[in-house]
Scaffold this motif. Structure first.
Motif, mmCIF file in Angstrom:
data_model
loop_
_atom_site.group_PDB
_atom_site.id
_atom_site.type_symbol
_atom_site.label_atom_id
_atom_site.label_comp_id
_atom_site.label_asym_id
_atom_site.label_seq_id
_atom_site.Cartn_x
_atom_site.Cartn_y
_atom_site.Cartn_z
ATOM 1 N N PRO A 18 0.682 -1.312 -0.023
ATOM 2 C CA PRO A 18 0.018 -0.130 -0.178
ATOM 3 C C PRO A 18 0.823 1.173 0.005
ATOM 4 C CG PRO A 18 0.047 -0.998 2.129
ATOM 5 C CD PRO A 18 0.697 -2.030 1.147
ATOM 6 N N GLY A 19 0.104 2.471 -0.532
ATOM 7 C CA GLY A 19 0.935 3.727 -0.652
ATOM 8 C C GLY A 19 1.905 3.899 -1.721
ATOM 9 N N THR A 20 2.397 5.196 -1.726
ATOM 10 C CA THR A 20 3.335 5.727 -2.476
ATOM 11 C C THR A 20 4.870 5.376 -2.124
ATOM 12 O OG1 THR A 20 1.591 7.240 -3.319
ATOM 13 C CG2 THR A 20 3.773 7.619 -4.090
ATOM 14 N N ASN A 21 5.688 5.027 -3.042
ATOM 15 C CA ASN A 21 7.031 4.770 -2.901
ATOM 16 C C ASN A 21 7.552 6.328 -2.281
ATOM 17 O OD1 ASN A 21 9.875 4.856 -3.361
ATOM 18 N ND2 ASN A 21 9.359 2.808 -3.930
ATOM 19 N N THR A 22 8.075 6.144 -0.903
ATOM 20 C CA THR A 22 8.553 7.284 -0.449
ATOM 21 C C THR A 22 9.796 7.852 -1.367
ATOM 22 O OG1 THR A 22 8.058 6.131 1.681
ATOM 23 C CG2 THR A 22 9.535 8.007 1.993
ATOM 24 N N MET A 23 10.683 7.052 -1.626
ATOM 25 C CA MET A 23 11.936 7.491 -2.324
ATOM 26 C C MET A 23 11.547 8.423 -3.678
ATOM 27 S SD MET A 23 15.268 5.473 -2.998
ATOM 28 C CE MET A 23 15.314 4.502 -1.529
ATOM 29 N N ALA A 24 10.339 8.084 -4.154
ATOM 30 C CA ALA A 24 9.835 8.917 -5.508
ATOM 31 C C ALA A 24 9.257 10.029 -5.127
ATOM 32 C CB ALA A 24 8.621 8.183 -6.124
ATOM 33 N N ILE A 25 8.847 10.270 -3.659
ATOM 34 C CA ILE A 25 8.268 11.537 -3.152
ATOM 35 C C ILE A 25 9.554 12.305 -2.899
ATOM 36 C CG2 ILE A 25 7.074 12.829 -1.381
ATOM 37 C CD1 ILE A 25 5.386 10.164 -0.978
ATOM 38 N N ALA A 26 10.533 12.008 -2.372
ATOM 39 C CA ALA A 26 11.957 12.541 -1.818
ATOM 40 C C ALA A 26 12.570 12.856 -3.199
ATOM 41 C CB ALA A 26 12.575 11.595 -1.090
ATOM 42 N N ALA A 51 14.243 5.090 -7.135
ATOM 43 C CA ALA A 51 12.727 4.760 -6.772
ATOM 44 C C ALA A 51 12.139 3.769 -7.936
ATOM 45 C CB ALA A 51 11.954 6.125 -6.724
ATOM 46 N N LEU A 52 12.513 4.116 -9.229
ATOM 47 C CA LEU A 52 12.069 3.205 -10.175
ATOM 48 C C LEU A 52 12.193 1.942 -10.195
ATOM 49 C CD1 LEU A 52 12.541 5.773 -13.417
ATOM 50 C CD2 LEU A 52 10.314 4.984 -12.443
ATOM 51 N N ASN A 53 13.767 1.708 -9.682
ATOM 52 C CA ASN A 53 14.010 0.198 -9.618
ATOM 53 C C ASN A 53 13.227 -0.390 -8.564
ATOM 54 O OD1 ASN A 53 15.948 0.115 -11.495
ATOM 55 N ND2 ASN A 53 17.648 0.911 -10.094
ATOM 56 N N GLN A 54 12.843 0.205 -7.131
ATOM 57 C CA GLN A 54 12.196 -0.101 -6.260
ATOM 58 C C GLN A 54 10.653 -0.700 -6.815
ATOM 59 O OE1 GLN A 54 12.222 2.171 -2.805
ATOM 60 N NE2 GLN A 54 14.367 1.526 -2.021
ATOM 61 N N ILE A 55 10.195 0.412 -7.674
ATOM 62 C CA ILE A 55 8.670 0.317 -7.838
ATOM 63 C C ILE A 55 8.669 -0.989 -8.981
ATOM 64 C CG2 ILE A 55 7.012 1.441 -9.321
ATOM 65 C CD1 ILE A 55 8.157 4.107 -8.033
ATOM 66 N N LYS A 56 9.538 -1.122 -9.787
ATOM 67 C CA LYS A 56 9.447 -2.279 -10.674
ATOM 68 C C LYS A 56 9.413 -3.594 -9.845
ATOM 69 C CE LYS A 56 12.095 -0.605 -14.520
ATOM 70 N NZ LYS A 56 13.492 -0.751 -15.136
ATOM 71 N N GLN A 57 10.144 -3.683 -8.708
ATOM 72 C CA GLN A 57 10.185 -4.783 -7.756
ATOM 73 C C GLN A 57 8.902 -5.178 -7.099
ATOM 74 O OE1 GLN A 57 13.746 -4.544 -5.932
ATOM 75 N NE2 GLN A 57 15.102 -5.020 -7.500
ATOM 76 N N THR A 58 8.649 -3.939 -6.294
ATOM 77 C CA THR A 58 7.449 -3.853 -5.403
ATOM 78 C C THR A 58 6.220 -3.620 -5.753
ATOM 79 O OG1 THR A 58 7.609 -1.424 -4.765
ATOM 80 C CG2 THR A 58 9.173 -3.297 -3.374
ATOM 81 N N GLY A 64 5.145 7.887 -11.576
ATOM 82 C CA GLY A 64 5.051 9.264 -12.125
ATOM 83 C C GLY A 64 5.789 10.218 -11.125
ATOM 84 N N LEU A 65 5.864 10.048 -10.035
ATOM 85 C CA LEU A 65 6.497 10.927 -9.221
ATOM 86 C C LEU A 65 8.170 10.603 -9.314
ATOM 87 C CD1 LEU A 65 4.839 10.648 -5.714
ATOM 88 C CD2 LEU A 65 4.808 12.596 -7.317
ATOM 89 N N ALA A 66 8.321 9.673 -9.611
ATOM 90 C CA ALA A 66 9.944 9.254 -9.832
ATOM 91 C C ALA A 66 10.211 9.872 -11.021
ATOM 92 C CB ALA A 66 10.160 7.939 -9.656
ATOM 93 N N VAL A 67 9.467 9.613 -12.277
ATOM 94 C CA VAL A 67 9.929 10.194 -13.478
ATOM 95 C C VAL A 67 10.059 11.682 -13.588
ATOM 96 C CG1 VAL A 67 9.069 10.415 -16.038
ATOM 97 C CG2 VAL A 67 9.159 8.090 -14.824
ATOM 98 N N ALA A 68 9.053 12.355 -12.650
ATOM 99 C CA ALA A 68 8.855 13.942 -12.647
ATOM 100 C C ALA A 68 9.942 14.210 -11.966
ATOM 101 C CB ALA A 68 7.459 14.327 -11.963
ATOM 102 N N GLY A 69 10.326 13.582 -10.962
ATOM 103 C CA GLY A 69 11.712 13.886 -10.066
ATOM 104 C C GLY A 69 12.785 14.080 -10.955
ATOM 105 N N ILE A 70 13.085 12.900 -11.739
ATOM 106 C CA ILE A 70 14.070 12.595 -12.820
ATOM 107 C C ILE A 70 14.262 13.933 -13.821
ATOM 108 C CG2 ILE A 70 15.463 11.365 -14.381
ATOM 109 C CD1 ILE A 70 14.365 9.005 -12.908
ATOM 110 N N ALA A 71 13.064 13.936 -14.252
ATOM 111 C CA ALA A 71 12.968 15.273 -15.453
ATOM 112 C C ALA A 71 13.122 16.735 -14.811
ATOM 113 C CB ALA A 71 11.582 15.239 -15.909
#
Length: 90
Positions: A18-26, A51-58, A64-71
């Motif tokens: 459940p929830g959003t990946n914390t690393m993506a928010i950070a 975060a993208l690597n974690q999201i793929k696994q979990t 979207g947050l992780a991609v936006a953070g990278i961009a």
């Protein structure tokens, strides 16, 4: 008739945590802070990739947050580099 309602017997797709990946928010927060100082942009890019690597696994939310953070981190890093080159070359 004596079954358990909504019991998971191991069939089907695994449930996402459940929830959003914390690393993506950070990642997004650090990238936005990176607009003011360049080091935040680098941290945001690194956190976004992790975060993208974690999201793929979990299979958590936050892709979207992780991609936006990278961009945002990449754009703010380029802007700060151009700004520093312009200021210090004058």
């Amino acid at each position: 008739m004596g079954g358990y309602p909504n019991a998971d017997y191991g069939y089907g797709a695994p449930q996402a945590p459940p929830g959003t990946n914390t690393m993506a928010i950070a990642s997004l927060v650090a990238s936005i802070v990176g607009v003011c100082c360049g080091i935040g942009s680098i941290i945001g890019i690194v956190l976004g990739i992790l975060a993208l690597n974690q999201i793929k696994q979990t299979r958590q939310a936050g892709h979207g947050l992780a991609v936006a953070g990278i961009a945002v981190g990449a754009v703010s890093l380029v802007i700060s580099l151009v700004w520093n080159i312009y200021v210090f070359s004058s």
